[in-house]
Scaffold this motif. Structure first.
Motif, PDB file in Angstrom:
ATOM      1  N   PRO A 195       3.921 -12.610  -4.100  1.00  0.00           N
ATOM      2  CA  PRO A 195       2.566 -12.341  -3.603  1.00  0.00           C
ATOM      3  C   PRO A 195       1.884 -11.139  -4.251  1.00  0.00           C
ATOM      4  CG  PRO A 195       4.155 -11.382  -2.107  1.00  0.00           C
ATOM      5  CD  PRO A 195       4.935 -11.994  -3.238  1.00  0.00           C
ATOM      6  N   THR A 196       2.461 -10.559  -5.327  1.00  0.00           N
ATOM      7  CA  THR A 196       1.803  -9.424  -5.965  1.00  0.00           C
ATOM      8  C   THR A 196       0.367  -9.806  -6.324  1.00  0.00           C
ATOM      9  OG1 THR A 196       3.941  -9.009  -6.973  1.00  0.00           O
ATOM     10  CG2 THR A 196       2.108  -7.688  -7.756  1.00  0.00           C
TER      11      THR A 196
ATOM     12  N   TRP B  30      -6.439   3.804  -0.976  1.00  0.00           N
ATOM     13  CA  TRP B  30      -7.442   4.402  -0.077  1.00  0.00           C
ATOM     14  C   TRP B  30      -8.711   3.554   0.005  1.00  0.00           C
ATOM     15  CZ3 TRP B  30      -4.343   7.496  -3.180  1.00  0.00           C
ATOM     16  CH2 TRP B  30      -3.545   8.415  -2.482  1.00  0.00           C
ATOM     17  N   ILE B  31      -9.073   2.896  -1.106  1.00  0.00           N
ATOM     18  CA  ILE B  31     -10.347   2.172  -1.148  1.00  0.00           C
ATOM     19  C   ILE B  31     -10.246   0.821  -0.458  1.00  0.00           C
ATOM     20  CG2 ILE B  31     -12.108   1.176  -2.649  1.00  0.00           C
ATOM     21  CD1 ILE B  31     -11.222   3.149  -4.768  1.00  0.00           C
ATOM     22  N   ALA B  32      -9.151   0.104  -0.719  1.00  0.00           N
ATOM     23  CA  ALA B  32      -9.043  -1.271  -0.227  1.00  0.00           C
ATOM     24  C   ALA B  32      -9.118  -1.297   1.293  1.00  0.00           C
ATOM     25  CB  ALA B  32      -7.732  -1.884  -0.701  1.00  0.00           C
ATOM     26  N   PRO B  33      -9.996  -2.153   1.847  1.00  0.00           N
ATOM     27  CA  PRO B  33     -10.154  -2.197   3.306  1.00  0.00           C
ATOM     28  C   PRO B  33      -8.928  -2.759   4.031  1.00  0.00           C
ATOM     29  CG  PRO B  33     -11.540  -3.846   2.237  1.00  0.00           C
ATOM     30  CD  PRO B  33     -10.957  -3.010   1.159  1.00  0.00           C
ATOM     31  N   HIS B  34      -8.147  -3.602   3.356  1.00  0.00           N
ATOM     32  CA  HIS B  34      -6.987  -4.217   4.020  1.00  0.00           C
ATOM     33  C   HIS B  34      -5.760  -4.091   3.138  1.00  0.00           C
ATOM     34  CE1 HIS B  34      -9.545  -6.284   7.009  1.00  0.00           C
ATOM     35  NE2 HIS B  34     -10.400  -6.402   6.008  1.00  0.00           N
ATOM     36  N   ASP B  35      -4.605  -4.420   3.727  1.00  0.00           N
ATOM     37  CA  ASP B  35      -3.380  -4.511   2.939  1.00  0.00           C
ATOM     38  C   ASP B  35      -3.473  -5.785   2.083  1.00  0.00           C
ATOM     39  OD1 ASP B  35      -0.757  -5.220   2.125  1.00  0.00           O
ATOM     40  OD2 ASP B  35       0.064  -3.897   3.665  1.00  0.00           O
ATOM     41  N   PRO B  36      -3.190  -5.688   0.770  1.00  0.00           N
ATOM     42  CA  PRO B  36      -3.402  -6.859  -0.083  1.00  0.00           C
ATOM     43  C   PRO B  36      -2.481  -8.040   0.210  1.00  0.00           C
ATOM     44  CG  PRO B  36      -2.295  -5.122  -1.293  1.00  0.00           C
ATOM     45  CD  PRO B  36      -2.727  -4.527   0.003  1.00  0.00           C
ATOM     46  N   VAL B  37      -1.340  -7.809   0.872  1.00  0.00           N
ATOM     47  CA  VAL B  37      -0.444  -8.939   1.133  1.00  0.00           C
ATOM     48  C   VAL B  37      -0.424  -9.344   2.607  1.00  0.00           C
ATOM     49  CG1 VAL B  37       1.060  -8.607  -0.851  1.00  0.00           C
ATOM     50  CG2 VAL B  37       1.527  -7.370   1.248  1.00  0.00           C
ATOM     51  N   GLU B  38      -1.159  -8.600   3.419  1.00  0.00           N
ATOM     52  CA  GLU B  38      -1.236  -8.923   4.861  1.00  0.00           C
ATOM     53  C   GLU B  38      -1.971 -10.258   5.060  1.00  0.00           C
ATOM     54  OE1 GLU B  38      -1.221  -6.316   7.961  1.00  0.00           O
ATOM     55  OE2 GLU B  38      -0.899  -8.319   8.788  1.00  0.00           O
ATOM     56  N   GLN B  39      -1.358 -11.181   5.800  1.00  0.00           N
ATOM     57  CA  GLN B  39      -1.970 -12.496   6.003  1.00  0.00           C
ATOM     58  C   GLN B  39      -2.622 -12.569   7.388  1.00  0.00           C
ATOM     59  OE1 GLN B  39       1.062 -15.419   5.257  1.00  0.00           O
ATOM     60  NE2 GLN B  39       1.499 -14.599   3.221  1.00  0.00           N
TER      61      GLN B  39
ATOM     62  N   GLY C 274      -4.753 -13.065 -12.515  1.00  0.00           N
ATOM     63  CA  GLY C 274      -4.469 -14.410 -13.009  1.00  0.00           C
ATOM     64  C   GLY C 274      -3.647 -15.223 -12.023  1.00  0.00           C
ATOM     65  N   THR C 275      -2.662 -14.558 -11.412  1.00  0.00           N
ATOM     66  CA  THR C 275      -1.825 -15.236 -10.425  1.00  0.00           C
ATOM     67  C   THR C 275      -2.674 -15.718  -9.249  1.00  0.00           C
ATOM     68  OG1 THR C 275      -0.171 -13.607 -11.060  1.00  0.00           O
ATOM     69  CG2 THR C 275       0.362 -15.004  -9.199  1.00  0.00           C
ATOM     70  N   MET C 276      -3.687 -14.910  -8.875  1.00  0.00           N
ATOM     71  CA  MET C 276      -4.587 -15.308  -7.791  1.00  0.00           C
ATOM     72  C   MET C 276      -5.310 -16.609  -8.145  1.00  0.00           C
ATOM     73  SD  MET C 276      -6.316 -11.665  -6.790  1.00  0.00           S
ATOM     74  CE  MET C 276      -7.442 -12.246  -5.525  1.00  0.00           C
TER      75      MET C 276
ATOM     76  N   SER D 252      -9.537  -6.705  -1.210  1.00  0.00           N
ATOM     77  CA  SER D 252      -8.391  -5.797  -1.282  1.00  0.00           C
ATOM     78  C   SER D 252      -7.420  -6.231  -2.372  1.00  0.00           C
ATOM     79  CB  SER D 252      -7.646  -5.777   0.057  1.00  0.00           C
ATOM     80  OG  SER D 252      -8.541  -5.540   1.102  1.00  0.00           O
ATOM     81  N   ARG D 253      -7.258  -7.544  -2.502  1.00  0.00           N
ATOM     82  CA  ARG D 253      -6.352  -8.041  -3.546  1.00  0.00           C
ATOM     83  C   ARG D 253      -6.899  -7.730  -4.928  1.00  0.00           C
ATOM     84  NH1 ARG D 253      -2.267 -10.950  -2.250  1.00  0.00           N
ATOM     85  NH2 ARG D 253      -2.124 -12.332  -4.037  1.00  0.00           N
ATOM     86  N   LEU D 254      -8.218  -7.858  -5.087  1.00  0.00           N
ATOM     87  CA  LEU D 254      -8.821  -7.560  -6.394  1.00  0.00           C
ATOM     88  C   LEU D 254      -8.660  -6.084  -6.732  1.00  0.00           C
ATOM     89  CD1 LEU D 254     -12.093  -9.682  -6.354  1.00  0.00           C
ATOM     90  CD2 LEU D 254      -9.998 -10.108  -7.625  1.00  0.00           C
ATOM     91  N   ILE D 255      -8.868  -5.217  -5.726  1.00  0.00           N
ATOM     92  CA  ILE D 255      -8.758  -3.774  -5.973  1.00  0.00           C
ATOM     93  C   ILE D 255      -7.323  -3.401  -6.350  1.00  0.00           C
ATOM     94  CG2 ILE D 255      -8.909  -1.504  -4.878  1.00  0.00           C
ATOM     95  CD1 ILE D 255     -11.319  -2.581  -3.306  1.00  0.00           C
TER      96      ILE D 255
END
Lengths: 301, 336
Positions: free
Chosen positions: A246-247, A50-59, A251-253, A91-94
């Motif tokens: 892409p999870t 709900w919080i993340a503004p975007h989909d974390p894997v959407e490019q 650390g992977t980021m 979004s990825r961080l969240i």
């Protein structure tokens, strides 16, 4: 908040344990601030969707490597900028908080429970099972945490569940030793003898009589174990042995961000700051917990 | 003293046997057998497979294989790398000095900064300096060091251009390997600028690898100092009119250092673990990077050897620390 509830269950002899605990804990201002930071990280993790503004894997291919919104060329839709594939970093961080906290929580649980059982066994049966258990723990302790984790990942292969297992096995010896040491100190006290004389069986003695009185150091250790599990998850991810892209794992980021160190420093900075702040807040909280739970240190301070 | 050392040695032997068992089991627990790993994706004729198994002794019962493994180990044979086909021992010996050099520098950095900082913080408890040291060491302790390495590269190498990004020395220098420690070798070579280049390459990895030990040592020294300062013998020393510096340096510090030594010994483990990350970031050609590269290349004999060697170093260093502990504190020597 869950830890507090546990503590209240565990130390029932005080008039109002929760209140007394909070009084000592809130005495440490840093720990209180840390607690709120940590709670907000948990909040982000739980309600990531709900919080993340975007989909974390959407490019967003048109907006690759967009700087953070406050920097020149930044866009307000991508508050912390985007990465090399145009994914929203915030979004990825969240979403990453969810993964890191989940792995850390599960790995602590997966080493805490067997560790307590093994430690109690080693304390109650020092001749037979105890010797074998402690020898095996010595062997495991001879391998530094991350190397043992690498060793296990080599066998199991990388991935989310295997990361949890690797970290859990790596921290098992510390819980076993700690529980054993705490239980050995309790085992000859009068209340244990009394309970034994009253006819309590070994299982009852182990889990209901002795274990609750060994919980304080174990809880403190579990807090610290939680923070080092987050660090280790990130380290394994960074080495490419942990959670696979892409999870969105912190650390992977970072492992992908290496190549953009000159062009896009925010890709490197943001995940690291997130890891540092989270781990720091847990460690500060652990300090506060130790002061509040360990009466010996309380008097000394 | 001699019997104390023997007793300590005896406790290490079962651990070491356990480590050889783990290293031995590792290569047999991976999916597929070593021959399949060696040929990779290609299909293998079963007859050739059986022949290869027999040649490598893999058709023997496990306990015989294990004894052969230990026998080879005793002769310094760690097997053959699947990728380079070189003996693992040889590769290891060329890479090991790089890691040792880095680890020694990092530990020196951690001790030289951490000990005085922790000591002063303990003496001036509650001061701004004390809070500063505690804050910094708490941050250092929580630092994801692979990220810390990247940040230092970003600032000192990319923005300021002060230090090189990776490697041990600039490529224009061709230093003959004498000791394997580039700082010493480049000094001995007498080539102009070689020593400076080696030293510059060493700075950032040293800081990165030394950060966590530094934080731990500073915290430990501080709390140990605080504890010792409360002791009766310190009050006695003060009461009999000794100079404050003498009380601190001779009476307090000596006793405060005992737990710190143990902590330094334990940090060797975190140095080995940290070396894996630090060497990866700085492309430092040591055993940490070798280990990580070998995992991605599925070069299992190397992984097996790396694990065995790291664990052995850790055991030996801690044995050494235990013995040192007995030297510093006679009470431990006589205890059971």
């Amino acid at each position: 908040m869950t830890t507090q509830v546990q503590i209240a269950d565990v130390v029932p002899s005080y008039p109002s344990p929760l209140k007394e605990f909070w009084q000592s804990f809130s005495h440490n201002k840093g720990a209180v601030v840390a607690l709120f930071i940590f709670l907000s990280v948990i909040f982000c993790g739980v309600f990531a969707g709900w919080i993340a503004p975007h989909d974390p894997v959407e490019q967003y291919r048109d907006h690759m490597l967009t700087p953070p919104s406050w920097a020149g060329g930044g866009m307000s839709t991508y508050l912390l900028g985007t990465d090399e594939l145009g994914r929203d970093i915030l979004s990825r961080l969240i979403h990453g908080a969810r993964i890191s906290l989940f792995i850390a929580f599960m790995s602590v649980l997966m080493s805490l429970i067997p560790g307590m059982v093994l430690g109690l066994l080693a304390a109650f049966f020092p001749k037979g099972a105890g010797t074998v258990i402690m020898r095996v723990m010595d062997v495991m302790l001879a391998l530094p945490g991350i190397l043992l984790a690498i060793c296990i990942i080599t066998i199991l292969g990388p991935g989310l569940i295997n990361t949890m297992i690797a970290i859990a096995i790596g921290t098992l010896p510390s819980y076993t030793r700690l529980t054993r040491a705490a239980a050995m100190a309790e085992i000859n006290k009068e209340y244990v003898t009394a309970s034994r004389v009253a006819g309590a069986g070994a299982l009852r003695l182990m889990f209901l009589t002795v274990l609750p009185n060994c919980m304080a150091p174990i809880i403190v250790n579990a807090t610290l174990g939680f923070s080092s599990a987050i660090l280790e998850t990130a380290a394994l991810g960074f080495l490419g042995l942990g959670v696979q892209p892409p999870t969105p794992e912190w650390g992977t980021m970072l492992s992908a961000a290496r190549d953009y160190i000159e062009r896009a420093p925010w890709v490197v900075t943001m995940p690291g700051v997130t890891i540092l702040v989270t781990v720091l807040s847990i460690n500060l909280m652990g300090d506060g917990l130790r002061d509040a739970l360990d009466p010996k240190l309380k008097r000394a301070a | 003293m001699f019997s104390f050392i023997l007793r300590k040695l005896a406790t290490v032997i079962p651990t070491f046997i356990g480590i050889t068992l783990v290293a031995f089991a590792l290569i047999r627990m991976i999916p597929g057998d070593p021959i399949e790993v060696m040929v990779g994706e290609r299909k293998l004729d079963p007859v050739m497979h059986a022949a290869a198994m027999q040649r490598l002794g893999l058709d023997q019962p496990l306990h015989i294989q294990y004894f052969r493994y230990v026998k080879d180990l005793a002769q310094g044979d760690l097997g053959i790398s699947l990728v380079t086909r070189e003996p693992v021992t040889k590769e290891f010996l060329t890479l090991f000095p790089a890691t040792v050099e880095l680890a020694i520098c990092a530990l020196l950095f951690a001790v030289l900064v951490g000990l005085p900082a922790g000591m002063i913080a303990g003496l001036k408890r509650g001061s701004v300096f004390d809070h500063g040291v505690m804050g910094v060491s708490m941050t250092g302790f929580s630092m994801p060091i692979f990220w810390w390495g990247l940040i230092l590269i970003m600032y000192f190498s990319v923005t300021l251009g002060w230090t090189p990004v990776s490697g041990r020395i600039d490529i224009e220098f061709d230093i003959a390997q004498r000791t394997g420690f580039l700082l010493i070798d480049s000094w001995l070579s007498g080539e102009e600028g070689a020593f400076k280049s080696a030293a510059m390459h060493l700075i950032l990895p040293t800081i990165v690898l030394g950060t966590i030990p530094l934080a731990v040592i500073a915290r430990m020294t501080r709390s140990s100092m605080l504890e010792v300062l409360r002791e009766d013998y310190i009050r006695t020393a003060r009461a009999k009119g000794l100079a404050p510096t003498r009380v601190v340096v001779v009476h307090a510090l000596r006793n405060a250092l005992i737990p710190v030594i143990t902590v330094i010994g334990l940090q060797v483990g975190s140095l080995l673990g940290g070396a894996v990350l630090t060497e990866t970031i700085y492309s430092w050609p040591g055993i940490g990077k070798w280990l990580v590269d070998s995992i991605s290349r599925r070069d299992y004999p190397v992984v097996q050897a790396g694990i065995l060697v790291s664990a052995t170093i850790f055991i030996v260093v801690n044995l050494f620390v235990d013995i040192l502990y007995g030297v510093v504190n006679p009470r431990i020597r006589s205890a059971k």
